[in-house]
Enzyme design. Structure first.
Site, mmCIF file in Angstrom:
data_model
loop_
_atom_site.group_PDB
_atom_site.id
_atom_site.type_symbol
_atom_site.label_atom_id
_atom_site.label_comp_id
_atom_site.label_asym_id
_atom_site.label_seq_id
_atom_site.Cartn_x
_atom_site.Cartn_y
_atom_site.Cartn_z
ATOM 1 C CD GLU A 48 -20.298 -42.566 -28.370
ATOM 2 O OE1 GLU A 48 -19.984 -41.690 -28.631
ATOM 3 O OE2 GLU A 48 -21.376 -43.321 -29.101
ATOM 4 C CB VAL A 170 -26.412 -39.540 -21.149
ATOM 5 C CG1 VAL A 170 -27.262 -38.733 -20.386
ATOM 6 C CG2 VAL A 170 -25.036 -39.868 -20.580
ATOM 7 N NE ARG A 293 -21.557 -29.612 -47.746
ATOM 8 C CZ ARG A 293 -20.861 -30.141 -46.688
ATOM 9 N NH1 ARG A 293 -21.634 -30.391 -45.547
ATOM 10 N NH2 ARG A 293 -19.807 -30.635 -46.810
ATOM 11 C CG HIS A 396 -24.156 -34.409 -44.718
ATOM 12 N ND1 HIS A 396 -23.314 -35.696 -44.113
ATOM 13 C CD2 HIS A 396 -23.135 -33.369 -44.817
ATOM 14 C CE1 HIS A 396 -22.109 -35.205 -44.089
ATOM 15 N NE2 HIS A 396 -22.179 -33.936 -44.245
HETATM 16 P P1 ADP Z 1 -19.981 -33.862 -33.132
HETATM 17 O O1 ADP Z 1 -19.444 -33.726 -34.336
HETATM 18 O O2 ADP Z 1 -20.889 -32.663 -32.569
HETATM 19 O O3 ADP Z 1 -18.799 -33.960 -32.028
HETATM 20 P P2 ADP Z 1 -20.617 -36.617 -33.478
HETATM 21 O O4 ADP Z 1 -21.678 -37.031 -33.905
HETATM 22 O O5 ADP Z 1 -19.204 -36.622 -34.082
HETATM 23 O O6 ADP Z 1 -20.767 -35.102 -32.926
HETATM 24 O O7 ADP Z 1 -20.524 -37.362 -31.928
HETATM 25 C C1 ADP Z 1 -21.489 -37.306 -31.126
HETATM 26 C C2 ADP Z 1 -21.580 -38.583 -30.297
HETATM 27 O O8 ADP Z 1 -22.292 -38.640 -29.231
HETATM 28 C C3 ADP Z 1 -21.755 -39.876 -31.122
HETATM 29 O O9 ADP Z 1 -20.749 -40.871 -30.905
HETATM 30 C C4 ADP Z 1 -23.017 -40.537 -30.411
HETATM 31 O O10 ADP Z 1 -23.391 -41.677 -30.625
HETATM 32 C C5 ADP Z 1 -22.835 -40.108 -29.068
HETATM 33 N N1 ADP Z 1 -24.251 -39.898 -28.200
HETATM 34 C C6 ADP Z 1 -25.393 -39.489 -28.654
HETATM 35 N N2 ADP Z 1 -26.164 -39.690 -27.849
HETATM 36 C C7 ADP Z 1 -25.787 -40.209 -26.780
HETATM 37 C C8 ADP Z 1 -26.242 -40.635 -25.323
HETATM 38 N N3 ADP Z 1 -27.546 -40.261 -25.293
HETATM 39 N N4 ADP Z 1 -25.315 -41.051 -24.406
HETATM 40 C C9 ADP Z 1 -24.106 -41.095 -25.122
HETATM 41 N N5 ADP Z 1 -23.601 -40.795 -26.077
HETATM 42 C C10 ADP Z 1 -24.210 -40.352 -27.149
#
Ligand code: ADP
Length: 461
Positions: A48, A170, A293, A396
């Protein structure tokens, strides 16, 4: 009272250079796929990039849609996969990917059961815009679903000791001979981590100004309900290894967002689902509040930039726990009667009184001849004190994203599977067509998160 659970991310010096599967993102999709993969005997890792876990999932409020569930039967609601499919399809402008939508509507009930088996019970029901049946499952505490779900999933991650690192971003997918073999990521330094499979669970790009500017320039001036990390990284990572993108211009603007403070707070659809109405700055209704929406947003935009007010009473407030929070952070105006409420909000008191009286009659007759609303009419607006929340539309949810098949395998521009690359959740495009229905995003994360965990297992066998 039970002790508050605090999750501690794994220390970065524990990071290994090899796992069975790397899961990028700690939202609903990432956590679910990691738990499912672990339960099948794999060793997953979750990466994350933010220091807050849970992504946009933590912000979800209304619930999780599913049809033909035991919970519905307990509430004497007989539903069908077909109705769930048809209503979502109509709500999505009939542009939803039928393969994904079929899998989605037929696996929601299993996902609800799977959660219940893990002690995550969603045994209350509400309804969201565009749906004709109560199929939005939520905890019986009536707490917003997102925070609850993420906390409960993190408890499982903790119990299973699944490594979850925060503050690690990542920035590249590694390929060898047309197969995914790992990732490059930036923690305090650049690292390479190897795995035969990667799950993109990186969420959408609602806070990604560059992608918004590229695909929807008209929306870049709007505020967003999204967490700052929702920048579409997964879409770019996938595109760099040849993935196909779909529906990138389909961005959902949510109609009811309180944005008079520097933050934009989404006021969940359950507020309307439980009986609130919307009025314009004259104190008059102007739309079926539980239309999709897209349509409600259009009606608010047509008011010419004033926004609108949600009007509700104490009985509705008691049905949506999130209102306590909205009030706590100063988003809710209150009045002992409608006249006081009108004064505080600068609405015309006579109009507001007349509007609410007319609405209450419509509820009692179960017929809204003005705007044809037919749902969220279980209770009148009559029990003081009364409340108002000023809202306007904000960016959103991004319906577009990487193309997958129903096995969550990412497809390239020739529609062939990219070996070892899976995706689930908001990073994926196609399921929602041109408008996502409230309650379908949480459902998508759990349904396709589980599917990704299972399909990775099958791929690695
Ligand atoms: P979903 O509802 O599809 O699970 P979320 O928005 O709840 O999506 O979660 C996606 C997560 O991925 C977020 O916490 C975001 O910060 C994380 N994230 C996005 N890009 C990267 C990245 N490049 N490396 C690591 N984590 C990432």
């Amino acid at each position: 009272m039970a002790e508050k659970f605090i999750f501690t991310p794994t220390k970065i010096d524990q990071l290994k250079d090899n796992y069975d599967v790397i899961i990028i993102g700690s939202g609903g999709a990432g956590l679910t796929s990691a738990i499912q993969a672990y339960e099948l005997g794999l060793s997953p890792v979750i990466l994350e990039k933010m220091d807050k876990l849970g992504g946009n999932t933590t912000r979800a409020s209304s619930g999780m849609n599913a049809a033909e569930t035991f919970v519905q039967l307990n509430h004497k609601i007989v539903d069908s996969f077909q109705d769930f499919y048809d209503e979502t399809f109509v709500g999505g402008g009939k542009q939803n990917n039928p393969e994904l939508l079929k899998f989605f509507t037929e696996h929601g009930a299993l996902a609800i059961d799977w959660l219940a088996q893990h002690g995550i019970e969603l045994d209350d029901l509400t309804i969201t815009g565009g749906m004709k049946t109560m199929r939005t499952h939520r905890p019986s505490s009536l707490a917003p679903i997102g925070g609850y779900l993420v906390t409960e999933l993190l408890k499982l991650v903790d119990k299973y000791q699944i490594p979850l690192f925060d503050n690690i971003k990542v920035d590249q997918l590694l390929m060898k001979d047309d197969q995914i073999v790992g990732v490059k990521a930036l923690a305090n330094q650049e690292v390479e981590i190897h795995a035969k499979a990667v799950v993109l669970a990186t969420g959408g790009f609602g806070a990604g100004k560059d992608l918004l500017a590229k695909y929807r320039k008209d929306l870049t001036s709007l505020k967003t309900t999204n967490q700052p990390g929702a920048t579409g990284d997964g879409i770019k990572l996938a595109q760099n290894v040849g993935a196909k993108l779909v529906d990138m211009d389909q961005v959902q603007v949510h109609p009811t967002v309180q944005q008079d403070t520097p933050h934009a707070f989404l006021i969940g659809e359950a507020v309307r689902g439980e009986g609130a109405i919307l009025v314009n700055n004259q104190g008059q209704r102007f739309v079926n509040e539980l239309d999709t929406r897209k349509n409600v947003t259009q009606a608010i935009d047509d008011l010419g930039g004033t926004g609108a007010y949600l009007i509700l009473d104490t009985s509705i407030r008691q049905r949506v726990k999130a209102i306590e929070f909205y009030d706590h952070v100063g988003l809710v105006e209150s009045g002992k009667d409608l006249t006081e409420l009108a004064e505080k909000t600068n609405l015309n008191p006579e109009n507001l009184q007349a509007t609410v009286e007319k609405w209450n009659k419509a509820v009692e007759a179960n017929k809204d001849s003005e705007f044809n609303r037919s749902t969220g009419m279980e209770r009148t607006i009559s029990q003081g004190p009364f409340f108002a929340i000023h809202i306007a539309p904000a960016v959103h949810y991004t319906m577009g994203g990487v193309a997958i098949n129903h096995n969550t395998q990412v497809l390239n521009t020739d529609n062939h599977v990219i070996k070892g690359l899976f995706a689930a959740g908001e990073v994926v495009g196609g399921l929602h067509g041109n408008n996502r229905i409230g309650g379908n995003s949480i459902a998508e994360t759990v349904i396709f998160g589980r599917q990704a965990g299972q399909q990775v297992f099958k791929y690695l066998k």
